[in-house]
Design a protein around this motif. Structure first.
Motif, PDB file in Angstrom:
ATOM      1  N   ALA A 143      43.317  44.694  40.159  1.00 46.87           N
ATOM      2  CA  ALA A 143      41.854  44.821  40.114  1.00 46.87           C
ATOM      3  C   ALA A 143      41.164  43.480  40.340  1.00 46.87           C
ATOM      4  O   ALA A 143      40.184  43.396  41.100  1.00 46.87           O
ATOM      5  N   LEU A 144      41.661  42.431  39.680  1.00 41.70           N
ATOM      6  CA  LEU A 144      41.066  41.101  39.864  1.00 41.70           C
ATOM      7  C   LEU A 144      41.192  40.630  41.312  1.00 41.70           C
ATOM      8  O   LEU A 144      40.257  40.044  41.865  1.00 41.70           O
ATOM      9  N   HIS A 145      42.338  40.888  41.906  1.00 41.06           N
ATOM     10  CA  HIS A 145      42.521  40.426  43.273  1.00 41.06           C
ATOM     11  C   HIS A 145      41.632  41.204  44.255  1.00 41.06           C
ATOM     12  O   HIS A 145      41.085  40.628  45.188  1.00 41.06           O
ATOM     13  N   LEU A 146      41.509  42.507  44.056  1.00 41.75           N
ATOM     14  CA  LEU A 146      40.634  43.287  44.931  1.00 41.75           C
ATOM     15  C   LEU A 146      39.171  42.893  44.752  1.00 41.75           C
ATOM     16  O   LEU A 146      38.385  42.950  45.694  1.00 41.75           O
ATOM     17  N   TRP A 147      38.821  42.487  43.532  1.00 38.36           N
ATOM     18  CA  TRP A 147      37.440  42.132  43.237  1.00 38.36           C
ATOM     19  C   TRP A 147      37.088  40.735  43.750  1.00 38.36           C
ATOM     20  O   TRP A 147      36.096  40.532  44.439  1.00 38.36           O
ATOM     21  N   LEU A 148      37.945  39.743  43.402  1.00 41.82           N
ATOM     22  CA  LEU A 148      37.612  38.343  43.664  1.00 41.82           C
ATOM     23  C   LEU A 148      38.349  37.732  44.863  1.00 41.82           C
ATOM     24  O   LEU A 148      37.954  36.662  45.330  1.00 41.82           O
ATOM     25  N   HIS A 149      39.424  38.350  45.306  1.00 43.04           N
ATOM     26  CA  HIS A 149      40.227  37.813  46.410  1.00 43.04           C
ATOM     27  C   HIS A 149      40.671  36.374  46.139  1.00 43.04           C
ATOM     28  O   HIS A 149      40.643  35.526  47.026  1.00 43.04           O
ATOM     29  N   ASN A 150      41.075  36.109  44.916  1.00 39.05           N
ATOM     30  CA  ASN A 150      41.506  34.774  44.523  1.00 39.05           C
ATOM     31  C   ASN A 150      42.859  34.896  43.829  1.00 39.05           C
ATOM     32  O   ASN A 150      42.958  35.457  42.736  1.00 39.05           O
ATOM     33  N   ASN A 151      43.903  34.354  44.459  1.00 41.11           N
ATOM     34  CA  ASN A 151      45.251  34.471  43.911  1.00 41.11           C
ATOM     35  C   ASN A 151      45.383  33.841  42.532  1.00 41.11           C
ATOM     36  O   ASN A 151      45.999  34.418  41.629  1.00 41.11           O
ATOM     37  N   LEU A 152      44.834  32.643  42.364  1.00 44.64           N
ATOM     38  CA  LEU A 152      44.992  31.950  41.087  1.00 44.64           C
ATOM     39  C   LEU A 152      44.310  32.693  39.946  1.00 44.64           C
ATOM     40  O   LEU A 152      44.882  32.823  38.859  1.00 44.64           O
ATOM     41  N   VAL A 153      43.106  33.185  40.179  1.00 43.44           N
ATOM     42  CA  VAL A 153      42.406  33.935  39.129  1.00 43.44           C
ATOM     43  C   VAL A 153      43.191  35.185  38.786  1.00 43.44           C
ATOM     44  O   VAL A 153      43.345  35.537  37.607  1.00 43.44           O
ATOM     45  N   SER A 154      43.717  35.872  39.791  1.00 40.70           N
ATOM     46  CA  SER A 154      44.486  37.091  39.552  1.00 40.70           C
ATOM     47  C   SER A 154      45.747  36.798  38.746  1.00 40.70           C
ATOM     48  O   SER A 154      46.041  37.492  37.762  1.00 40.70           O
ATOM     49  N   ILE A 155      46.484  35.788  39.143  1.00 40.34           N
ATOM     50  CA  ILE A 155      47.741  35.461  38.461  1.00 40.34           C
ATOM     51  C   ILE A 155      47.486  34.983  37.045  1.00 40.34           C
ATOM     52  O   ILE A 155      48.120  35.454  36.087  1.00 40.34           O
ATOM     53  N   PHE A 156      46.539  34.044  36.874  1.00 37.32           N
ATOM     54  CA  PHE A 156      46.266  33.538  35.525  1.00 37.32           C
ATOM     55  C   PHE A 156      45.666  34.619  34.636  1.00 37.32           C
ATOM     56  O   PHE A 156      46.003  34.716  33.458  1.00 37.32           O
ATOM     57  N   GLY A 157      44.787  35.434  35.182  1.00 38.67           N
ATOM     58  CA  GLY A 157      44.195  36.515  34.395  1.00 38.67           C
ATOM     59  C   GLY A 157      45.241  37.500  33.904  1.00 38.67           C
ATOM     60  O   GLY A 157      45.258  37.886  32.732  1.00 38.67           O
ATOM     61  N   GLY A 158      46.141  37.906  34.791  1.00 39.71           N
ATOM     62  CA  GLY A 158      47.201  38.826  34.392  1.00 39.71           C
ATOM     63  C   GLY A 158      48.166  38.213  33.406  1.00 39.71           C
ATOM     64  O   GLY A 158      48.613  38.870  32.465  1.00 39.71           O
ATOM     65  N   THR A 159      48.491  36.949  33.597  1.00 41.62           N
ATOM     66  CA  THR A 159      49.413  36.270  32.680  1.00 41.62           C
ATOM     67  C   THR A 159      48.797  36.125  31.298  1.00 41.62           C
ATOM     68  O   THR A 159      49.455  36.397  30.277  1.00 41.62           O
ATOM     69  N   ILE A 160      47.535  35.712  31.240  1.00 41.51           N
ATOM     70  CA  ILE A 160      46.866  35.556  29.942  1.00 41.51           C
ATOM     71  C   ILE A 160      46.758  36.907  29.237  1.00 41.51           C
ATOM     72  O   ILE A 160      47.034  37.021  28.034  1.00 41.51           O
ATOM     73  N   LEU A 161      46.386  37.949  29.977  1.00 44.32           N
ATOM     74  CA  LEU A 161      46.296  39.282  29.372  1.00 44.32           C
ATOM     75  C   LEU A 161      47.660  39.741  28.882  1.00 44.32           C
ATOM     76  O   LEU A 161      47.779  40.268  27.768  1.00 44.32           O
ATOM     77  N   TYR A 162      48.700  39.546  29.684  1.00 46.17           N
ATOM     78  CA  TYR A 162      50.042  39.959  29.274  1.00 46.17           C
ATOM     79  C   TYR A 162      50.474  39.250  27.997  1.00 46.17           C
ATOM     80  O   TYR A 162      50.990  39.880  27.072  1.00 46.17           O
ATOM     81  N   MET A 163      50.259  37.941  27.924  1.00 49.10           N
ATOM     82  CA  MET A 163      50.648  37.206  26.718  1.00 49.10           C
ATOM     83  C   MET A 163      49.853  37.680  25.503  1.00 49.10           C
ATOM     84  O   MET A 163      50.394  37.796  24.399  1.00 49.10           O
ATOM     85  N   PHE A 164      48.562  37.965  25.698  1.00 43.48           N
ATOM     86  CA  PHE A 164      47.746  38.484  24.604  1.00 43.48           C
ATOM     87  C   PHE A 164      48.284  39.846  24.136  1.00 43.48           C
ATOM     88  O   PHE A 164      48.432  40.087  22.936  1.00 43.48           O
ATOM     89  N   LEU A 165      48.576  40.726  25.068  1.00 45.66           N
ATOM     90  CA  LEU A 165      49.066  42.056  24.710  1.00 45.66           C
ATOM     91  C   LEU A 165      50.411  41.995  23.994  1.00 45.66           C
ATOM     92  O   LEU A 165      50.638  42.701  23.016  1.00 45.66           O
ATOM     93  N   VAL A 166      51.303  41.144  24.477  1.00 41.68           N
ATOM     94  CA  VAL A 166      52.628  41.051  23.886  1.00 41.68           C
ATOM     95  C   VAL A 166      52.593  40.415  22.503  1.00 41.68           C
ATOM     96  O   VAL A 166      53.316  40.827  21.587  1.00 41.68           O
ATOM     97  N   GLN A 167      51.735  39.401  22.324  1.00 42.52           N
ATOM     98  CA  GLN A 167      51.760  38.658  21.067  1.00 42.52           C
ATOM     99  C   GLN A 167      50.787  39.190  20.020  1.00 42.52           C
ATOM    100  O   GLN A 167      50.952  38.907  18.840  1.00 42.52           O
ATOM    101  N   VAL A 168      49.764  39.945  20.437  1.00 45.12           N
ATOM    102  CA  VAL A 168      48.753  40.388  19.484  1.00 45.12           C
ATOM    103  C   VAL A 168      48.708  41.918  19.360  1.00 45.12           C
ATOM    104  O   VAL A 168      48.743  42.452  18.257  1.00 45.12           O
ATOM    105  N   VAL A 169      48.686  42.613  20.471  1.00 49.82           N
ATOM    106  CA  VAL A 169      48.467  44.060  20.424  1.00 49.82           C
ATOM    107  C   VAL A 169      49.781  44.817  20.209  1.00 49.82           C
ATOM    108  O   VAL A 169      49.900  45.631  19.284  1.00 49.82           O
ATOM    109  N   PHE A 170      50.780  44.586  21.051  1.00 42.23           N
ATOM    110  CA  PHE A 170      52.057  45.301  20.962  1.00 42.23           C
ATOM    111  C   PHE A 170      53.105  44.409  20.308  1.00 42.23           C
ATOM    112  O   PHE A 170      54.090  44.013  20.937  1.00 42.23           O
ATOM    113  N   VAL A 171      52.941  44.126  19.048  1.00 38.34           N
ATOM    114  CA  VAL A 171      53.834  43.205  18.345  1.00 38.34           C
ATOM    115  C   VAL A 171      55.123  43.880  17.979  1.00 38.34           C
ATOM    116  O   VAL A 171      55.307  44.920  17.584  1.00 38.34           O
TER     117      VAL A 171
END
Length: 110
Positions: A82-110
């Motif tokens: 979704a981020l890549h289709l919206w912004l067409h920016n590889n770095l934003v897409s990769i960092f956004g997905g990585t940050i979300l994944y780490m948040f989900l793994v460490q906070v939501v799905f513990v």
């Protein structure tokens, strides 16, 4: 453990190889002529192929036995797309997905 001489030799070899990979295209291809068609083709085809391979590699160990085994990965992949289709920016897409994944793994799905 490397000896100091082996460490210096390893660093020197890595420096030479890195320099050659950066300088070789300029040495091989004349600046006035267009690059060969195969190089232009590989420049178009390889980046999406490498990204596809990375996606397969990252998702190869998903376990569907528990929600915590698949939800963080698939949610993060969806956000990256979704981020890549919206912004067409590889770095934003990769960092956004990585940050979300780490948040989900460490906070939501513990």
């Amino acid at each position: 453990m490397l000896t100091p001489q082996a460490a210096v030799a390893s660093i020197a070899v890595m420096a030479v190889v890195t320099f050659l990979t950066r300088a070789l295209p300029f040495l091989l291809f004349d600046r006035g002529a267009a690059p060969p068609k195969i190089i232009l083709y590989l420049g178009k085809v390889l980046p999406p192929a490498i990204i596809a391979m990375l996606i397969v590699y990252c998702l190869k160990d998903i376990s569907f036995l528990a929600v915590g085994g698949w939800a963080p990965q698939l949610i993060s992949v969806g956000v990256v797309v979704a981020l890549h289709l919206w912004l067409h920016n590889n770095l934003v897409s990769i960092f956004g997905g990585t940050i979300l994944y780490m948040f989900l793994v460490q906070v939501v799905f513990v």
